[in-house]
Design a protein around this motif. Structure first.
Motif, short mmCIF file in Angstrom:
data_model
loop_
_atom_site.label_atom_id
_atom_site.label_comp_id
_atom_site.label_asym_id
_atom_site.label_seq_id
_atom_site.Cartn_x
_atom_site.Cartn_y
_atom_site.Cartn_z
N GLN A 1 0.87 -1.18 0.00
CA GLN A 1 0.00 0.00 0.00
C GLN A 1 0.90 1.22 0.00
O GLN A 1 2.03 1.16 0.46
CB GLN A 1 -0.89 -0.03 1.26
N GLY A 2 0.43 2.31 -0.53
CA GLY A 2 1.19 3.55 -0.44
C GLY A 2 1.95 3.91 -1.70
O GLY A 2 1.69 3.38 -2.79
N ALA A 3 2.93 4.79 -1.54
CA ALA A 3 3.63 5.42 -2.66
C ALA A 3 4.82 4.60 -3.15
O ALA A 3 5.91 5.12 -3.34
CB ALA A 3 4.07 6.82 -2.25
N GLY B 1 2.08 6.12 3.08
CA GLY B 1 0.77 5.55 2.80
C GLY B 1 -0.06 5.71 4.06
O GLY B 1 -0.03 6.75 4.70
N GLU B 2 -0.74 4.66 4.45
CA GLU B 2 -1.56 4.71 5.66
C GLU B 2 -0.98 3.69 6.64
O GLU B 2 -1.00 2.49 6.39
CB GLU B 2 -3.01 4.39 5.30
N SER B 3 -0.45 4.18 7.75
CA SER B 3 0.31 3.32 8.67
C SER B 3 -0.53 2.20 9.27
O SER B 3 -0.02 1.09 9.48
CB SER B 3 0.96 4.16 9.77
N THR C 1 -3.00 0.60 7.83
CA THR C 1 -3.13 -0.40 6.78
C THR C 1 -1.82 -1.14 6.56
O THR C 1 -1.80 -2.38 6.47
CB THR C 1 -3.59 0.27 5.47
N ILE C 2 -0.73 -0.40 6.48
CA ILE C 2 0.57 -1.04 6.23
C ILE C 2 0.92 -2.02 7.34
O ILE C 2 1.32 -3.16 7.07
CB ILE C 2 1.68 0.02 6.05
N HIS D 1 8.09 12.96 2.01
CA HIS D 1 8.04 12.13 0.81
C HIS D 1 9.11 12.55 -0.19
O HIS D 1 8.84 13.34 -1.09
CB HIS D 1 6.66 12.25 0.15
#
Length: 195
Positions: free
Chosen positions: A9-11, A46-48, A50-51, A173
């Motif tokens: 998930q994320g960048a 991203g979203e911690s 979720t990660i 980022h």
């Protein structure tokens, strides 16, 4: 030498692209069995919540911890910084950090998405030119342990980049900055790792 970017998930694509500008072999990582072949791992923004949940679901948390202890360079950007932290104050329900770095990190420290900003930072270990940092719902480091080196602060003294041996964590980022110097710094860290 192969650098992995956690691609749950994320960048992650942006990190892969930035590593590509350096000619580094970069791969998406989605399974624990892909980890041992790496010379370094990036945990992207991203979203911690979720990660960290996905790290558990896919059985990656413990292998990442083991590789970090063996000296593999790991770099957390934004949510990745949260994942690496030992402590998260406040309401952190659902977030289970890896606890690898002796840092206390506050999530969403600068406010909501609308409070995102950019800042030019002096960064220890990069050349003299300021680094264009992009902060999006970014965390900050509230406290560091003895072995943690502070690499950068905002003008008000807020800590936004740290290193502890083979572990690197930044609040912002770099993959969105158009400047590959932080990625070059991490590639140099990865070159020193012997699996």
């Amino acid at each position: 030498m192969k650098i992995g970017v956690l691609a749950l998930q994320g960048a992650f694509r942006e990190h892969l692209n930035m590593l590509g500008t350096l000619g580094a072999e970069a791969v998406e990582v989605r399974k624990a069995e892909e980890l041992p072949e790496l010379s370094g791992l990036i945990i992207p923004g991203g979203e911690s919540t979720t990660i960290t949940k996905l790290l558990d679901i896919f059985g990656m948390a413990e292998p990442i911890k083991a590789l970090a202890k063996k000296g593999m360079p790991i770099w957390g950007t934004c949510a990745g910084m949260i994942c690496l932290a030992k402590e998260l104050p406040g309401d952190i329900s659902g977030v289970k950090p890896l606890g690898l770095m002796d840092i206390t990190v506050r999530r969403n420290a600068f406010g909501r998405q609308v409070n995102s900003f950019e800042a030019m930072l002096k960064v220890k270990g990069l050349d003299k030119a300021d680094f264009p940092a992009v902060f999006i719902r970014a965390p900050l480091v509230e406290k560091t342990g003895k072995g943690v080196e502070i690499l950068s602060k905002l003008p008000d003294g807020t800590i936004v980049a740290v290193r502890e041996n083979n572990l690197l964590a930044i609040s912002f980022h770099p993959e969105l900055s158009g400047d590959n110097r932080f990625h070059r710094y991490f590639v140099q860290m990865a070159k020193t790792y012997k699996a």
